[in-house]
Scaffold this motif. Structure first.
Motif, PDB file in Angstrom:
ATOM      1  N   ALA A  53      25.312  -3.082   1.958  1.00  0.00           N
ATOM      2  CA  ALA A  53      23.886  -3.432   1.940  1.00  0.00           C
ATOM      3  C   ALA A  53      23.655  -4.925   2.177  1.00  0.00           C
ATOM      4  O   ALA A  53      22.535  -5.331   2.484  1.00  0.00           O
ATOM      5  CB  ALA A  53      23.259  -3.014   0.616  1.00  0.00           C
TER       6      ALA A  53
ATOM      7  N   GLU B 223      19.021  -1.898   4.513  1.00  0.00           N
ATOM      8  CA  GLU B 223      18.349  -0.599   4.481  1.00  0.00           C
ATOM      9  C   GLU B 223      19.109   0.404   3.614  1.00  0.00           C
ATOM     10  O   GLU B 223      18.524   1.354   3.092  1.00  0.00           O
ATOM     11  CB  GLU B 223      18.214  -0.047   5.909  1.00  0.00           C
ATOM     12  CG  GLU B 223      17.338  -0.880   6.837  1.00  0.00           C
ATOM     13  CD  GLU B 223      18.091  -2.023   7.507  1.00  0.00           C
ATOM     14  OE1 GLU B 223      17.481  -2.714   8.343  1.00  0.00           O
ATOM     15  OE2 GLU B 223      19.289  -2.234   7.183  1.00  0.00           O
TER      16      GLU B 223
ATOM     17  N   GLN C 146      17.947   1.600   0.213  1.00  0.00           N
ATOM     18  CA  GLN C 146      16.870   2.589   0.122  1.00  0.00           C
ATOM     19  C   GLN C 146      17.389   4.021   0.256  1.00  0.00           C
ATOM     20  O   GLN C 146      16.602   4.969   0.212  1.00  0.00           O
ATOM     21  CB  GLN C 146      15.843   2.338   1.242  1.00  0.00           C
ATOM     22  CG  GLN C 146      15.305   0.924   1.289  1.00  0.00           C
ATOM     23  CD  GLN C 146      14.569   0.539   0.011  1.00  0.00           C
ATOM     24  OE1 GLN C 146      13.811   1.339  -0.525  1.00  0.00           O
ATOM     25  NE2 GLN C 146      14.813  -0.679  -0.463  1.00  0.00           N
TER      26      GLN C 146
ATOM     27  N   CYS D 150      16.625   6.299   5.860  1.00  0.00           N
ATOM     28  CA  CYS D 150      16.293   4.923   5.487  1.00  0.00           C
ATOM     29  C   CYS D 150      16.357   3.957   6.673  1.00  0.00           C
ATOM     30  O   CYS D 150      15.784   2.873   6.629  1.00  0.00           O
ATOM     31  CB  CYS D 150      17.204   4.432   4.363  1.00  0.00           C
ATOM     32  SG  CYS D 150      18.944   4.314   4.833  1.00  0.00           S
ATOM     33  N   PHE D 151      17.054   4.363   7.740  1.00  0.00           N
ATOM     34  CA  PHE D 151      17.191   3.482   8.906  1.00  0.00           C
ATOM     35  C   PHE D 151      16.090   3.813   9.911  1.00  0.00           C
ATOM     36  O   PHE D 151      16.256   4.652  10.794  1.00  0.00           O
ATOM     37  CB  PHE D 151      18.579   3.640   9.528  1.00  0.00           C
ATOM     38  CG  PHE D 151      19.702   3.211   8.624  1.00  0.00           C
ATOM     39  CD1 PHE D 151      19.945   1.872   8.391  1.00  0.00           C
ATOM     40  CD2 PHE D 151      20.498   4.153   7.986  1.00  0.00           C
ATOM     41  CE1 PHE D 151      20.975   1.463   7.543  1.00  0.00           C
ATOM     42  CE2 PHE D 151      21.527   3.770   7.143  1.00  0.00           C
ATOM     43  CZ  PHE D 151      21.761   2.421   6.912  1.00  0.00           C
ATOM     44  N   THR D 152      14.962   3.151   9.756  1.00  0.00           N
ATOM     45  CA  THR D 152      13.784   3.474  10.579  1.00  0.00           C
ATOM     46  C   THR D 152      13.786   2.780  11.931  1.00  0.00           C
ATOM     47  O   THR D 152      13.035   3.160  12.822  1.00  0.00           O
ATOM     48  CB  THR D 152      12.497   3.094   9.822  1.00  0.00           C
ATOM     49  OG1 THR D 152      12.556   1.699   9.488  1.00  0.00           O
ATOM     50  CG2 THR D 152      12.358   3.918   8.546  1.00  0.00           C
ATOM     51  N   ASP D 153      14.636   1.765  12.106  1.00  0.00           N
ATOM     52  CA  ASP D 153      14.659   1.027  13.374  1.00  0.00           C
ATOM     53  C   ASP D 153      16.104   0.753  13.795  1.00  0.00           C
ATOM     54  O   ASP D 153      16.586  -0.387  13.712  1.00  0.00           O
ATOM     55  CB  ASP D 153      13.888  -0.284  13.227  1.00  0.00           C
ATOM     56  CG  ASP D 153      13.611  -0.956  14.564  1.00  0.00           C
ATOM     57  OD1 ASP D 153      14.183  -0.510  15.585  1.00  0.00           O
ATOM     58  OD2 ASP D 153      12.841  -1.928  14.597  1.00  0.00           O
TER      59      ASP D 153
ATOM     60  N   ILE E  20      18.621  -2.844  14.167  1.00  0.00           N
ATOM     61  CA  ILE E  20      19.861  -2.998  13.395  1.00  0.00           C
ATOM     62  C   ILE E  20      21.043  -3.270  14.324  1.00  0.00           C
ATOM     63  O   ILE E  20      21.865  -4.163  14.066  1.00  0.00           O
ATOM     64  CB  ILE E  20      20.116  -1.742  12.542  1.00  0.00           C
ATOM     65  CG1 ILE E  20      19.048  -1.624  11.461  1.00  0.00           C
ATOM     66  CG2 ILE E  20      21.512  -1.778  11.917  1.00  0.00           C
ATOM     67  CD1 ILE E  20      18.991  -0.278  10.780  1.00  0.00           C
TER      68      ILE E  20
END
Length: 397
Positions: free
Chosen positions: A222, A227, A230, A262-265, A269
């Motif tokens: 993290a 992310e 989350q 949790c990885f929206t983008d 990243i």
């Protein structure tokens, strides 16, 4: 006894005959003890850089890291990195030594290394040198720092990820104090470049034992993947299961990781972690098609149209995502390849030039070609030049 290739023995003999010590050190020795394949050999020597250059004056050499005591020697067309014994120095930036201090003592050179299993040295006549219990730790399947783990990780923060990576690759246990130091000093990873973090992290992901270390060291990951904090327990367990089920391919597993809610983008990243353009396209292509239907030959054709990667790699990703083996999908893919089905604009029987001759302009051309491709994929039209041109004529009349 470790069997060394002739090209390695030749370089060692040259140094020995000149009066200098020389040993194989590190990963090659560790791998040999574990009866694993050895790919690269690193040598360590009591000879200073200028003395090495004298010994190998008639050989092809490269000053790859001469300031830090490393000379690359070409031995029977094989590059060998040979480094002068060094000892500990200060590390102000948690990554690089403030100065390089040479020493004539092999034990001092081993003392500066990261883990006991990487400090083993070997000479064909003298046998194994093990100053810090590396052989015992290999026998007991343990990752342990040499000396004080807090000091080792404070010197070079990348060692934190290396420890986790070695534990995953070798499926060893982390020694308790080493693990405590990893968790305590995890924030020093901020001092490490994104490129080096990506390199170590993807090596970890492609290891057989990566899944079981994801939860214990989630706070470490993290640091560069915030992310992950989350990630719910349920999503974490799903991710662990998918990693266990999947092929140990670094890009497939990176795509599986970034497919978690949790990885929206993922694009941001991958940019942040400095992934190459090719790797970024591959991972994003998998994620974009994570829910694509694959029941019919037409479905598979559409996937082949849209993916920017090898289909079989994509299929392995989907198997990891869906926790099943897609034998029937593989059969459909084989049929498509065998029958030379049209799945890309380059395979279409007409091209942009044909449309220009018929008065199409600008975006009209690409839109029309893509519409034709869609109809061919759906078997509405055959991939036949006359049939496609007749369709265009009838649709514009």
């Amino acid at each position: 006894m470790m069997k060394l290739p002739d090209y390695v023995c030749k370089a060692m003999d040259a140094l020995n005959q000149a009066g200098y010590e020389c040993y194989v050190v590190g990963g090659a020795v560790r791998s040999a003890v574990l009866h694993a394949p050895v790919h690269d050999y690193d040598l360590t020597t009591s000879a200073l850089p200028e003395q090495m250059k004298q010994v190998f004056a008639t050989w092809h050499t490269f000053d790859t890291g001469i300031r830090h005591g490393t000379l690359t020697v070409l031995s029977d067309h094989h590059p060998l990195e040979i480094t002068t014994y060094r000892k500990e120095a200060g590390y102000q930036d948690h990554r690089h030594p403030d100065q390089v201090v040479f020493t004539s003592a092999l034990m001092e050179d081993c003392a500066r290394r990261d883990f006991t299993i990487n400090a083993l040295c070997y000479h064909p006549k003298e046998g194994m040198k093990d100053f810090y219990g590396g052989l015992t730790d290999i026998k007991n399947r343990i990752i342990r720092c040499i000396g004080d783990p807090y000091r080792r990780f404070d010197e070079d923060a990348l060692r934190i990820l290396r420890a986790i990576r070695f534990a995953a690759q070798l499926q060893f246990e982390m020694e308790e104090k080493t693990s405590q130091a990893i968790l305590a000093l995890k924030d020093t990873l901020h001092y490490v470049s994104a490129e080096r973090i990506s390199e170590e992290f993807t090596k970890y992901l492609s290891s057989d034992g990566c899944a079981m270390l994801l939860y214990p060291y989630r706070s470490v990951f993290a640091v560069f993947l915030p992310e992950m904090s989350q990630l719910s327990k349920q999503d974490m367990q799903s991710l662990i299961t998918r990693l266990q089920f999947s092929k140990n391919d670094r890009l497939i597993r990176m795509a599986l990781l970034l497919s978690a809610p949790c990885f929206t983008d993922p694009h941001r990243i991958l940019n942040r972690l400095k992934f190459s353009n090719h790797d970024r396209r591959t991972v994003l292509s998998m994620i974009a098609l994570k829910d694509a239907p694959m029941q019919t030959r037409t479905d598979v054709r559409f996937i082949l149209r849209d993916i920017q990667m090898d289909f079989l790699q994509y299929l392995q990703y989907r198997e990891g995502m869906d926790l099943c083996r897609y034998v029937q999908v593989y059969d459909l893919y084989e049929q498509i390849i065998r029958n030379h089905d049209c799945t890309a604009l380059r395979d279409l029987a007409v091209n942009g030039g044909d449309l220009v001759l018929r008065g199409y302009q600008g975006k009209q051309i690409s839109e029309t070609l893509n519409d034709l491709l869609k109809k061919v994929i759906e078997d509405v039209l055959p991939n036949d030049r006359k049939a496609l041109l007749d369709y265009l004529s009838s649709s514009t009349s």
